[in-house]
Design a protein around this motif. Structure first.
Motif, PDB file in Angstrom:
ATOM      1  N   VAL A   1       0.823  -1.208   0.000  1.00 24.66           N
ATOM      2  CA  VAL A   1       0.000   0.000   0.000  1.00 24.66           C
ATOM      3  C   VAL A   1       0.857   1.257   0.000  1.00 24.66           C
ATOM      4  O   VAL A   1       0.556   2.228  -0.695  1.00 24.66           O
ATOM      5  N   LEU A   2       1.935   1.234   0.743  1.00 27.57           N
ATOM      6  CA  LEU A   2       2.776   2.420   0.870  1.00 27.57           C
ATOM      7  C   LEU A   2       3.377   2.823  -0.477  1.00 27.57           C
ATOM      8  O   LEU A   2       3.358   4.004  -0.858  1.00 27.57           O
ATOM      9  N   GLY A   3       3.877   1.868  -1.217  1.00 22.98           N
ATOM     10  CA  GLY A   3       4.428   2.157  -2.538  1.00 22.98           C
ATOM     11  C   GLY A   3       3.381   2.700  -3.489  1.00 22.98           C
ATOM     12  O   GLY A   3       3.640   3.621  -4.262  1.00 22.98           O
ATOM     13  N   HIS A   4       2.185   2.120  -3.418  1.00 20.77           N
ATOM     14  CA  HIS A   4       1.085   2.593  -4.263  1.00 20.77           C
ATOM     15  C   HIS A   4       0.715   4.030  -3.914  1.00 20.77           C
ATOM     16  O   HIS A   4       0.506   4.862  -4.802  1.00 20.77           O
ATOM     17  N   LEU A   5       0.653   4.333  -2.630  1.00 19.89           N
ATOM     18  CA  LEU A   5       0.328   5.702  -2.200  1.00 19.89           C
ATOM     19  C   LEU A   5       1.393   6.693  -2.649  1.00 19.89           C
ATOM     20  O   LEU A   5       1.073   7.791  -3.116  1.00 19.89           O
ATOM     21  N   LYS A   6       2.657   6.313  -2.516  1.00 20.32           N
ATOM     22  CA  LYS A   6       3.746   7.189  -2.946  1.00 20.32           C
ATOM     23  C   LYS A   6       3.664   7.455  -4.450  1.00 20.32           C
ATOM     24  O   LYS A   6       3.840   8.586  -4.906  1.00 20.32           O
ATOM     25  N   ALA A   7       3.401   6.407  -5.217  1.00 21.05           N
ATOM     26  CA  ALA A   7       3.297   6.569  -6.671  1.00 21.05           C
ATOM     27  C   ALA A   7       2.109   7.452  -7.035  1.00 21.05           C
ATOM     28  O   ALA A   7       2.203   8.301  -7.924  1.00 21.05           O
ATOM     29  N   ARG A   8       1.007   7.267  -6.349  1.00 18.88           N
ATOM     30  CA  ARG A   8      -0.184   8.080  -6.621  1.00 18.88           C
ATOM     31  C   ARG A   8       0.063   9.550  -6.265  1.00 18.88           C
ATOM     32  O   ARG A   8      -0.339  10.443  -7.006  1.00 18.88           O
ATOM     33  N   ILE A   9       0.744   9.780  -5.151  1.00 18.81           N
ATOM     34  CA  ILE A   9       1.066  11.164  -4.759  1.00 18.81           C
ATOM     35  C   ILE A   9       1.987  11.802  -5.796  1.00 18.81           C
ATOM     36  O   ILE A   9       1.771  12.946  -6.208  1.00 18.81           O
ATOM     37  N   ARG A  10       3.013  11.041  -6.251  1.00 22.08           N
ATOM     38  CA  ARG A  10       3.903  11.560  -7.281  1.00 22.08           C
ATOM     39  C   ARG A  10       3.137  11.923  -8.546  1.00 22.08           C
ATOM     40  O   ARG A  10       3.345  12.982  -9.143  1.00 22.08           O
ATOM     41  N   ALA A  11       2.235  11.036  -8.960  1.00 22.02           N
ATOM     42  CA  ALA A  11       1.441  11.286 -10.165  1.00 22.02           C
ATOM     43  C   ALA A  11       0.579  12.528 -10.007  1.00 22.02           C
ATOM     44  O   ALA A  11       0.458  13.338 -10.934  1.00 22.02           O
ATOM     45  N   GLU A  12      -0.020  12.707  -8.832  1.00 24.28           N
ATOM     46  CA  GLU A  12      -0.859  13.875  -8.593  1.00 24.28           C
ATOM     47  C   GLU A  12      -0.026  15.162  -8.553  1.00 24.28           C
ATOM     48  O   GLU A  12      -0.472  16.202  -9.040  1.00 24.28           O
ATOM     49  N   VAL A  13       1.183  15.093  -7.995  1.00 26.02           N
ATOM     50  CA  VAL A  13       2.059  16.273  -7.970  1.00 26.02           C
ATOM     51  C   VAL A  13       2.434  16.654  -9.393  1.00 26.02           C
ATOM     52  O   VAL A  13       2.358  17.829  -9.782  1.00 26.02           O
ATOM     53  N   PHE A  14       2.824  15.671 -10.211  1.00 24.08           N
ATOM     54  CA  PHE A  14       3.171  15.969 -11.600  1.00 24.08           C
ATOM     55  C   PHE A  14       1.969  16.498 -12.366  1.00 24.08           C
ATOM     56  O   PHE A  14       2.097  17.401 -13.187  1.00 24.08           O
ATOM     57  N   SER A  15       0.795  15.951 -12.081  1.00 21.74           N
ATOM     58  CA  SER A  15      -0.417  16.430 -12.736  1.00 21.74           C
ATOM     59  C   SER A  15      -0.705  17.876 -12.355  1.00 21.74           C
ATOM     60  O   SER A  15      -1.094  18.690 -13.195  1.00 21.74           O
ATOM     61  N   ALA A  16      -0.505  18.216 -11.089  1.00 21.13           N
ATOM     62  CA  ALA A  16      -0.742  19.585 -10.633  1.00 21.13           C
ATOM     63  C   ALA A  16       0.274  20.547 -11.245  1.00 21.13           C
ATOM     64  O   ALA A  16      -0.055  21.702 -11.528  1.00 21.13           O
ATOM     65  N   LEU A  17       1.497  20.083 -11.456  1.00 15.38           N
ATOM     66  CA  LEU A  17       2.533  20.927 -12.033  1.00 15.38           C
ATOM     67  C   LEU A  17       2.441  21.036 -13.546  1.00 15.38           C
ATOM     68  O   LEU A  17       3.031  21.939 -14.142  1.00 15.38           O
ATOM     69  N   ASP A  18       1.709  20.119 -14.160  1.00 13.71           N
ATOM     70  CA  ASP A  18       1.582  20.100 -15.612  1.00 13.71           C
ATOM     71  C   ASP A  18       0.860  21.354 -16.091  1.00 13.71           C
ATOM     72  O   ASP A  18      -0.177  21.734 -15.560  1.00 13.71           O
ATOM     73  N   ASP A  19       1.413  21.993 -17.082  1.00 11.61           N
ATOM     74  CA  ASP A  19       0.837  23.231 -17.604  1.00 11.61           C
ATOM     75  C   ASP A  19      -0.228  22.892 -18.635  1.00 11.61           C
ATOM     76  O   ASP A  19       0.082  22.483 -19.755  1.00 11.61           O
TER      77      ASP A  19
END
Length: 98
Positions: free
Chosen positions: A20-38
């Motif tokens: 679960v921890l790895g999945h959460l970390k990956a999901r957080i990374r994806a959401e951060v990149f999505s938020a930073l995406d122009d």
């Protein structure tokens, strides 16, 4: 009585063992990149060659059990895939995985 540090350690170990921890970390990374995406600058259309390369990378990651890295790749490329030349193919593929 257990200390807060001990409870944190046990919780972290349990979440890591369940994956679960790895999945959460990956999901957080994806959401951060999505938020930073122009979104103001549209991505170029995906060529057949690049679509094939993305799929090969995704298959490689999943074959080698890099599922969290694969989930970040999928999340990062999903907007391009939904507008690609395959029409609704990515949606059908995602539904088939469920």
């Amino acid at each position: 009585m257990a200390t807060v540090a001990e409870l944190k350690a046990v919780l972290k170990d349990t979440l890591e063992k369940k994956g679960v921890l790895g999945h959460l970390k990956a999901r957080i990374r994806a959401e951060v990149f999505s938020a930073l995406d122009d979104d103001r600058e549209p991505r170029p259309s995906l060529s057949h060659e690049n679509l094939l390369i993305n799929e090969l990378i995704r298959e490689y990651l999943e074959f080698n059990k890099y599922k969290y890295t694969a989930s970040v790749l999928i999340a990062g490329s999903i907007s391009v895939l939904t507008t690609s030349c395959l029409g609704d193919e990515p949606q059908r593929r995602n539904e088939a995985r469920k």
